[in-house]
Design an enzyme around this catalytic site. Sequence first.
Site, PDB file in Angstrom:
ATOM      1  N   HIS A  86       0.883  -1.165   0.000  1.00 47.24           N
ATOM      2  CA  HIS A  86       0.000   0.000   0.000  1.00 47.24           C
ATOM      3  C   HIS A  86       0.913   1.203   0.000  1.00 47.24           C
ATOM      4  O   HIS A  86       1.831   1.287   0.812  1.00 47.24           O
ATOM      5  CB  HIS A  86      -0.907   0.012   1.232  1.00 47.24           C
ATOM      6  CG  HIS A  86      -1.640   1.311   1.359  1.00 47.24           C
ATOM      7  ND1 HIS A  86      -2.534   1.734   0.397  1.00 47.24           N
ATOM      8  CD2 HIS A  86      -1.576   2.286   2.272  1.00 47.24           C
ATOM      9  CE1 HIS A  86      -2.999   2.924   0.746  1.00 47.24           C
ATOM     10  NE2 HIS A  86      -2.430   3.269   1.881  1.00 47.24           N
ATOM     11  N   ASP A  93       1.120   5.262   0.147  1.00 44.87           N
ATOM     12  CA  ASP A  93       0.655   6.648   0.274  1.00 44.87           C
ATOM     13  C   ASP A  93       1.745   7.537  -0.295  1.00 44.87           C
ATOM     14  O   ASP A  93       2.884   7.500   0.172  1.00 44.87           O
ATOM     15  CB  ASP A  93       0.422   7.010   1.747  1.00 44.87           C
ATOM     16  CG  ASP A  93      -0.792   6.312   2.325  1.00 44.87           C
ATOM     17  OD1 ASP A  93      -1.817   6.283   1.633  1.00 44.87           O
ATOM     18  OD2 ASP A  93      -0.704   5.820   3.453  1.00 44.87           O
ATOM     19  N   ASP A 152      -7.940   0.918   1.030  1.00 46.16           N
ATOM     20  CA  ASP A 152      -7.632   1.823   2.132  1.00 46.16           C
ATOM     21  C   ASP A 152      -8.558   3.032   2.217  1.00 46.16           C
ATOM     22  O   ASP A 152      -8.228   4.034   2.815  1.00 46.16           O
ATOM     23  CB  ASP A 152      -6.175   2.283   2.030  1.00 46.16           C
ATOM     24  CG  ASP A 152      -5.659   2.852   3.348  1.00 46.16           C
ATOM     25  OD1 ASP A 152      -6.059   2.352   4.419  1.00 46.16           O
ATOM     26  OD2 ASP A 152      -4.884   3.814   3.307  1.00 46.16           O
TER      27      ASP A 152
END
Length: 177
Positions: free
Chosen positions: A12, A14, A124
């Site tokens: 994941h 960001d 998410d």
Amino acid sequence: MSRTVYVVPHCHWDREWYQPHELFRWRLVQMIDEMLDHMERHPEYRCFNLDGQSIVIDDYLDLRPENEGRLRALIASGRIVIGPWWVQPDEFLPSGESHIRSFQKGIRFAERLGGSLRVGHCADQFGHIAQMPQLMKQLGLTSACLWRGVSDAIPGWSFWWEAPDGTRLPVLYLRNS
């Protein structure tokens, strides 16, 4: 009783959350460099999912354009999976048109590099707009993968996600992350 278990290695990412973009991008470059080396050395390592968004590859190629061919080969063979989003949004902030454009841009970019995931990867988000299954289906996605934003009342690991217009998509629910 025997069971089949599928493990999908993934990350994941960001782009910038609690540290500056350039620091995150350098960490991304290091991670993708290691992933490329690993995937090429270990052909038995079948697949790595890059978080459902394509912009991470764009960020990577800004600093490592010489590795585009390596990425293309692994993406085209299905061993690295990118897209369908350009950037995964907080679903309640942008407009519906912004969601559509993010999908379109992400899918086009991924297709140019060898192929786009056709699963609406929304692992998410903190909640989901009611029309998301409808948008995904209209853009050619076949299913979705969700984590956050799913009610605890949903039993099991899969369910049908239905939009107000009746459009339905099967969902893999990543219960407990």
